[in-house]
Design an enzyme around this catalytic site. Structure first.
Site, PDB file in Angstrom:
ATOM      1  CE  LYS A  63     -42.049  20.577 -23.761  1.00 12.09           C
ATOM      2  NZ  LYS A  63     -42.933  21.501 -24.508  1.00 12.09           N
ATOM      3  N   PRO A  68     -26.077  13.816 -29.487  1.00  9.97           N
ATOM      4  CG  PRO A  68     -24.231  13.802 -28.058  1.00  9.97           C
ATOM      5  CD  PRO A  68     -25.271  12.892 -28.657  1.00  9.97           C
ATOM      6  NE  ARG A 175     -54.119  24.962 -16.551  1.00 11.07           N
ATOM      7  CZ  ARG A 175     -53.170  24.956 -17.477  1.00 11.07           C
ATOM      8  NH1 ARG A 175     -52.331  25.981 -17.563  1.00 11.07           N
ATOM      9  NH2 ARG A 175     -53.056  23.940 -18.314  1.00 11.07           N
ATOM     10  CD  GLN A 183     -49.490  21.462 -17.765  1.00  7.64           C
ATOM     11  OE1 GLN A 183     -48.683  20.670 -17.323  1.00  7.64           O
ATOM     12  NE2 GLN A 183     -49.254  22.178 -18.844  1.00  7.64           N
TER      13      GLN A 183
END
Length: 228
Positions: A63, A68, A175, A183
């Site tokens: 992630k 840049p 799930r 979540q």
């Protein structure tokens, strides 16, 4: 028929647990890949273990979110691990996405949209004025513009994302029941595939408890899906 992919979220720092997950999920009925997140990748032996994996589909869930140059440099720094997939936050901006894509080579670059742990209330607290759907839609257009190989989004946004993003769509927040854990935007495996997801990320519903039984549960859940 082409098998649908399930990425197992290997969310632990224990090598023995990872080895057990891989051993228990080598199943001929489903094509499994293995997602390694920051917890494992930053652990003492995580990098060494990933570098030793052969003939597995691997997913480096870094992630990445930075300027840049740093995004591109990070991709270069982990090239020796030969990941099949690596993630970058779309919110890093178009130039960062392009810079990372330029150096990603054979590794597929996945754009991460709004995390499935967030909802409209959480976005408002952060300072966003748009709701989840508007933000994800805009990010999907950006991912397409940057020529990313895949996008991560909630299954609830897949149909909308497919309108503007034409490659792989990977959905976490899966799930088997109404239990969401931490979540917010979740869906069952069968419904996520029906919505148009090409791959799913599943962690605790498979890795917690009896893994083989959990896989049987998954197969039974999908048994009426001719594209399993």
């Amino acid at each position: 028929m082409t098998k649908r992919k399930i990425f197992i979220a290997c969310d632990t720092t224990k090598i023995s647990e990872i080895k057990n997950i891989i051993k228990q999920t080598e199943n001929s009925e489903i094509s499994f890949g293995y997602k390694f997140g920051l917890e494992f990748l930053n652990s003492k032996n995580g990098r060494k273990f990933v570098s030793s994996l052969k003939h597995k589909i691997t997913f480096g869930d870094y992630k990445i979110a930075d300027i840049p140059n740093t995004c591109a440099s990070t991709i270069k720094a982990v090239k020796d691990l030969n990941f099949n997939y690596i993630t970058i936050h779309i919110s890093s901006g178009l130039e960062a996405l392009k810079a990372a894509k330029k150096v990603s080579g054979k590794t597929k670059l996945i754009g991460v949209s709004i995390l499935t742990s967030l909802n409209n209330k959480a976005l408002k607290e952060i300072g966003y004025k748009s709701d989840v759907k508007k933000l994800v839609y805009q990010q999907a257009k950006l991912a397409q513009k940057a020529k990313l190989d895949a996008i991560v989004c909630s299954a609830k946004e897949v149909k909308m994302v497919k309108k503007v993003f034409k490659k792989e769509i990977i959905t976490p927040g899966i799930r088997f029941s109404s239990s969401n854990d931490d979540q917010k935007r979740v869906m069952t495996p069968k419904n996520a595939f029906a919505a148009g997801a090409t791959s799913l990320v599943i962690g605790r519903p498979i890795t917690k408890g009896n893994i083989k039984n959990n896989i049987k549960h998954l197969i039974n859940h999908l048994k009426n899906d001719s594209k399993l």
